[in-house]
Design an enzyme around this catalytic site. Structure first.
Site, PDB file in Angstrom:
ATOM      1  CG  ASN A 168      -1.898   1.121   1.265  1.00  0.00           C
ATOM      2  OD1 ASN A 168      -1.851   2.013   0.412  1.00  0.00           O
ATOM      3  ND2 ASN A 168      -2.774   1.113   2.244  1.00  0.00           N
ATOM      4  NE  ARG A 179      -6.559   1.380  -0.009  1.00  0.00           N
ATOM      5  CZ  ARG A 179      -6.722   2.532   0.630  1.00  0.00           C
ATOM      6  NH1 ARG A 179      -5.721   3.101   1.239  1.00  0.00           N
ATOM      7  NH2 ARG A 179      -7.896   3.096   0.676  1.00  0.00           N
ATOM      8  CG  HIS A 199     -13.208   3.638   3.491  1.00  0.00           C
ATOM      9  ND1 HIS A 199     -14.032   4.550   4.100  1.00  0.00           N
ATOM     10  CD2 HIS A 199     -11.947   3.994   3.814  1.00  0.00           C
ATOM     11  CE1 HIS A 199     -13.304   5.428   4.769  1.00  0.00           C
ATOM     12  NE2 HIS A 199     -12.033   5.117   4.608  1.00  0.00           N
ATOM     13  NE  ARG A 203     -11.372  12.974   3.695  1.00  0.00           N
ATOM     14  CZ  ARG A 203     -11.006  11.701   3.811  1.00  0.00           C
ATOM     15  NH1 ARG A 203     -11.844  10.805   4.323  1.00  0.00           N
ATOM     16  NH2 ARG A 203      -9.826  11.301   3.402  1.00  0.00           N
ATOM     17  CD  GLU A 229      -8.923  -1.010   3.950  1.00  0.00           C
ATOM     18  OE1 GLU A 229      -8.982  -0.365   2.909  1.00  0.00           O
ATOM     19  OE2 GLU A 229      -8.732  -0.489   5.063  1.00  0.00           O
TER      20      GLU A 229
END
Ligand code: AMP
Length: 398
Positions: free
Chosen positions: A7, A91, A180, A241, A385
């Site tokens: 990643n 990823r 995601h 956010r 993940e």
């Protein structure tokens, strides 16, 4: 058979080597400050001491080279040679509208990653660097791209098109993509298995609640809606956010404060969410909870608003699917925050959701947390993940 999962960020590279015979992590680690002075590799072989390499890493190719050296190191290593690594899973953030599934990397795939640089400006260039570094250091080894946007590609038009002039979709592919995706795919799939639900028809809502937060609705493991949009800014209230907001707020603040849209977006991405709402307490939910416990009113409101937004989305997605069989909580807050899970579920009494307080008194462990007579199964499913990427890589290369 071992799979290396990579990643890449612009100056970092996270990795895990996973033995697919039992899906165990053999080693994992992190390269930091790639291309910056003070580069550092922290290598953690399972069951052995941490190994730290402080050596210049001018680019991702050098970083991957050091990772492979660490993996093969006589003392700290876990493999004798790279022949033991069957393939590498990466990823990759954005595939635009081109790929709906993971894919073995070839020149076309790299072209698509490049074409999507403007859709994923922070991630796609770094993801491509990681792939090209692996190609250079391990020529002939299969690389697989696992897209964060792939899960959202099964959404119907009514869910992914924005109500703006259609020409912007045609010209610039402006639509809801969702992020995601690897986590939502993994957790919805595991929820179906763990909850013994109908694999073809189960209606599942996954709440990925971390510093970044998103929620998805899927039927039989196929996404029908998700809260993040063209970018990860839309949807839930997050650490920094804002999530959903009236776009006119941007114009208003820009005019009043004399700032431009770029500055405004920076505020919405980095200075809003529970950090902004709490008056600057923190983006970390643990700090927000501590401040609330000490009587900080804004921290209390920020947490309440976060919980309220999640509950509203669960209601909306239940309507979108005409029902829900299971709700799964995952990521940092979803896996660890007992009180927030309970507070969200308290909004859902009208759906027949009943939480079992003893079962819910758990962190980071796969478990059904609803009562036996709850009409909807509520579960805690830790996300993974890396394992999802490794499984996809194995599926496409074995
Ligand atoms: P993630 O982005 O998935 O790594 O999640 C990070 C977030 O999870 C941070 O805001 C943490 O504060 C939050 N978190 C981790 N443990 C807890 C906990 N026990 N209670 C509340 N929030 C937590």
């Amino acid at each position: 058979m071992k799979i290396l999962v990579i990643n890449c960020g612009s100056s970092s590279l996270k990795y895990q080597l996973i033995d697919m015979n039992d899906e165990s992590v053999v080693a994992k680690g992190l390269c930091e400050r790639i291309g910056i002075e003070g580069s550092k590799l922290t290598h953690q072989p399972t069951g052995k001491d941490k190994y730290i390499v402080e050596q210049p890493m001018p680019d991702h190719k050098v970083a991957i080279g050091l990772v492979l050296e660490a993996l093969q190191d006589a003392e700290h290593g876990v493999v004798k040679s790279t022949d033991e690594i069957a393939a590498v899973g990466h990823r990759v953030l954005h595939a635009g509208t081109t790929y709906c599934e993971s894919i073995v990397v070839n020149e076309d795939v790299k072209r698509v990653i490049r074409e999507c640089f403007d859709l994923g400006p922070l991630h796609n260039p770094a993801n491509l660097m990681g792939i090209e570094a692996c190609e250079a250091v391990m020529p002939g080894k299969a690389n697989v791209a696992v897209w964060d946007t792939a899960f959202g590609m099964s959404m119907p038009e009514k869910a992914y098109l924005y109500a703006i002039p259609h020409e912007y979709y045609e010209k610039y592919s402006i639509r809801r993509y969702g992020f995601h995706g690897t986590s939502h795919m993994f957790v919805s799939g595991e929820a179906i298995k763990f909850g013994k639900l109908d694999p073809e028809n189960a209606k599942v809502i996954v709440c990925h609640l971390g510093n970044g937060a998103s929620i998805s609705a899927s039927i039989g493991g196929k996404c029908v809606d998700t809260s993040m949009g063209l970018t990860p800014l839309e949807g839930l209230i997050m650490g920094t956010r804002s999530g959903d907001i009236d776009p006119a707020v941007c114009q208003f603040i820009c005019n009043k404060e004399g700032i431009d849209i770029n500055e405004m977006l920076n505020i919405l991405n980095k200075k809003s969410g529970v950090l902004g709402m709490s008056g600057g307490v923190s983006s970390d939910f643990r700090d927000i909870e501590s401040a609330r416990a000490e009587g900080n009113h804004l921290a209390d409101v920020a947490l309440q608003a976060f919980i309220y937004r999640v509950a509203k989305y669960i209601g909306a997605y239940t309507a979108a699917m005409n029902g829900v069989d299971a709700i799964a909580f995952t990521a940092g807050v979803g896996e660890n925050d007992i009180k927030s899970r309970k507070a969200i579920c308290e909004y859902l009494g009208y759906l027949g959701v009943k939480i079992d307080d003893d079962a819910n008194n758990i962190r980071g462990e796969r478990r059904v947390i609803s009562a036996a007579d709850s009409k909807v199964k509520v579960m805690l499913i830790p996300t993974n993940e890396e394992l999802a990427i490794a499984r996809e890589t194995l599926r496409l290369t074995k």
